[in-house]
Write an enzyme that holds these catalytic residues in place. Structure first.
Site, PDB file in Angstrom:
ATOM      1  N   GLU A   1       6.040 -10.631  15.758  1.00  0.00           N
ATOM      2  CA  GLU A   1       5.929 -11.730  16.580  1.00  0.00           C
ATOM      3  C   GLU A   1       6.307 -13.125  16.743  1.00  0.00           C
ATOM      4  O   GLU A   1       6.515 -13.639  17.609  1.00  0.00           O
ATOM      5  CB  GLU A   1       3.782 -12.026  17.440  1.00  0.00           C
ATOM      6  CG  GLU A   1       4.044 -11.238  18.346  1.00  0.00           C
ATOM      7  CD  GLU A   1       2.361 -11.651  18.887  1.00  0.00           C
ATOM      8  OE1 GLU A   1       1.578 -11.242  17.506  1.00  0.00           O
ATOM      9  OE2 GLU A   1       2.121 -11.618  19.546  1.00  0.00           O
TER      10      GLU A   1
ATOM     11  N   ARG B   1       0.694  -1.559  -0.115  1.00  0.00           N
ATOM     12  CA  ARG B   1      -0.212   0.124  -0.096  1.00  0.00           C
ATOM     13  C   ARG B   1       0.748   1.325  -0.267  1.00  0.00           C
ATOM     14  O   ARG B   1       0.768   2.256  -0.146  1.00  0.00           O
ATOM     15  CB  ARG B   1      -0.923   0.418   1.198  1.00  0.00           C
ATOM     16  CG  ARG B   1      -2.107  -0.380   0.636  1.00  0.00           C
ATOM     17  CD  ARG B   1      -2.458  -1.659   1.468  1.00  0.00           C
ATOM     18  NE  ARG B   1      -2.284  -2.326   2.459  1.00  0.00           N
ATOM     19  CZ  ARG B   1      -2.276  -2.892   4.225  1.00  0.00           C
ATOM     20  NH1 ARG B   1      -2.836  -2.155   4.339  1.00  0.00           N
ATOM     21  NH2 ARG B   1      -1.981  -3.956   4.506  1.00  0.00           N
TER      22      ARG B   1
HETATM   23  P1  AMP Z   1       4.273  -2.881  11.793  1.00  0.00           P
HETATM   24  O1  AMP Z   1       5.797  -3.651  10.684  1.00  0.00           O
HETATM   25  O2  AMP Z   1       3.479  -3.516  12.494  1.00  0.00           O
HETATM   26  O3  AMP Z   1       3.996  -1.354  11.290  1.00  0.00           O
HETATM   27  O4  AMP Z   1       3.050  -2.786   9.963  1.00  0.00           O
HETATM   28  C1  AMP Z   1       3.028  -1.656   9.260  1.00  0.00           C
HETATM   29  C2  AMP Z   1       2.266  -2.213   7.629  1.00  0.00           C
HETATM   30  O5  AMP Z   1       1.470  -4.093   7.918  1.00  0.00           O
HETATM   31  C3  AMP Z   1       2.439  -1.515   6.652  1.00  0.00           C
HETATM   32  O6  AMP Z   1       2.323  -1.932   5.481  1.00  0.00           O
HETATM   33  C4  AMP Z   1       0.262  -1.279   7.265  1.00  0.00           C
HETATM   34  O7  AMP Z   1      -0.087  -1.285   5.529  1.00  0.00           O
HETATM   35  C5  AMP Z   1       0.175  -3.053   8.304  1.00  0.00           C
HETATM   36  N1  AMP Z   1      -0.851  -2.404   8.823  1.00  0.00           N
HETATM   37  C6  AMP Z   1      -0.816  -3.408  10.023  1.00  0.00           C
HETATM   38  N2  AMP Z   1      -1.334  -2.886  10.942  1.00  0.00           N
HETATM   39  C7  AMP Z   1      -2.632  -2.233  10.192  1.00  0.00           C
HETATM   40  C8  AMP Z   1      -3.862  -2.151  10.337  1.00  0.00           C
HETATM   41  N3  AMP Z   1      -4.359  -2.374  11.541  1.00  0.00           N
HETATM   42  N4  AMP Z   1      -4.864  -1.935   9.647  1.00  0.00           N
HETATM   43  C9  AMP Z   1      -3.886  -1.509   8.127  1.00  0.00           C
HETATM   44  N5  AMP Z   1      -2.995  -2.119   7.928  1.00  0.00           N
HETATM   45  C10 AMP Z   1      -1.957  -2.219   8.800  1.00  0.00           C
END
Ligand code: AMP
Length: 182
Positions: A104, A67
């Protein structure tokens, strides 16, 4: 308009659909397809980002799969700056550099072409993703850029899920701009 007013933020925020229990129970998913599918909201966001970054002297805008590509590529085209994708493993066809990061349970990895920034010496780079949750993906992307001669001048996220991260360490390494917070 270097950052948005509260009214402008709530306008953009309302254009993002939330879906409960997707992709698994307990997750509130922020669905940006409704933002980009709304001509007014999408262009409002791009106008804002283009104004914010017009004077940064950027050489590249880097988007994180998948995205992040939507916003990074659209902004790169507006600013007439080159676009570079950071992808999941084994998607890029040429020689890559890679960065592992922990989840995780287990590990994941992000990759970028080894010559992604070769057109410009000490390139100035803007990193973009749609959303920052735990920050693991963004940290890995920053580590990946740090393997090159390029400098990440700012990391930009459309939405910051504040409760899930502490941007302290991250923001000591680069400027961070989150258009919206949740
Ligand atoms: P993180 O590595 O945990 O910061 O996850 C970031 C990635 O996961 C981003 O590219 C987001 O598109 C996706 N992502 C994580 N949590 C969500 C959520 N609650 N809603 C939409 N996309 C999410």
């Amino acid at each position: 308009m270097k950052s948005l007013s509260n009214e402008q933020k709530s306008y953009l925020f309302r254009s993002i659909r939330t879906v409960r229990d997707f992709p698994k129970p307990g997750i509130l998913f922020y669905d940006i397809t409704t933002l980009v599918g709304d001509r007014e909201a999408f262009n409002f966001l791009l106008d804002h980002l283009a104004e914010r970054y017009a004077d940064y002297g950027l050489d590249y805008i880097v988007g994180i799969e998948s995205r992040g590509f939507i916003f990074a590529a659209a902004l790169a085209a507006r600013l007439r700056v080159a676009f570079v994708p950071i992808r999941k493993p084994k998607k890029l066809p040429y020689i890559t550099i890679s960065q592992k990061y922990s989840l995780e349970y287990g590990f994941d990895q992000v990759e970028m072409h080894v010559d992604a920034f070769s057109g410009v010496q000490d390139a100035k780079v803007l990193l973009i993703d749609d959303l920052i949750a735990t920050g693991g993906t963004a940290r890995a992307a920053l580590d990946l850029i740090a393997q090159t001669q390029a400098k990440c001048v700012e990391a930009c996220f459309l939405l910051n899920l504040r409760e899930l991260n502490d941007l302290g360490e991250f923001s000591r390494r680069t400027n961070v701009y989150c258009v919206l917070e949740a």
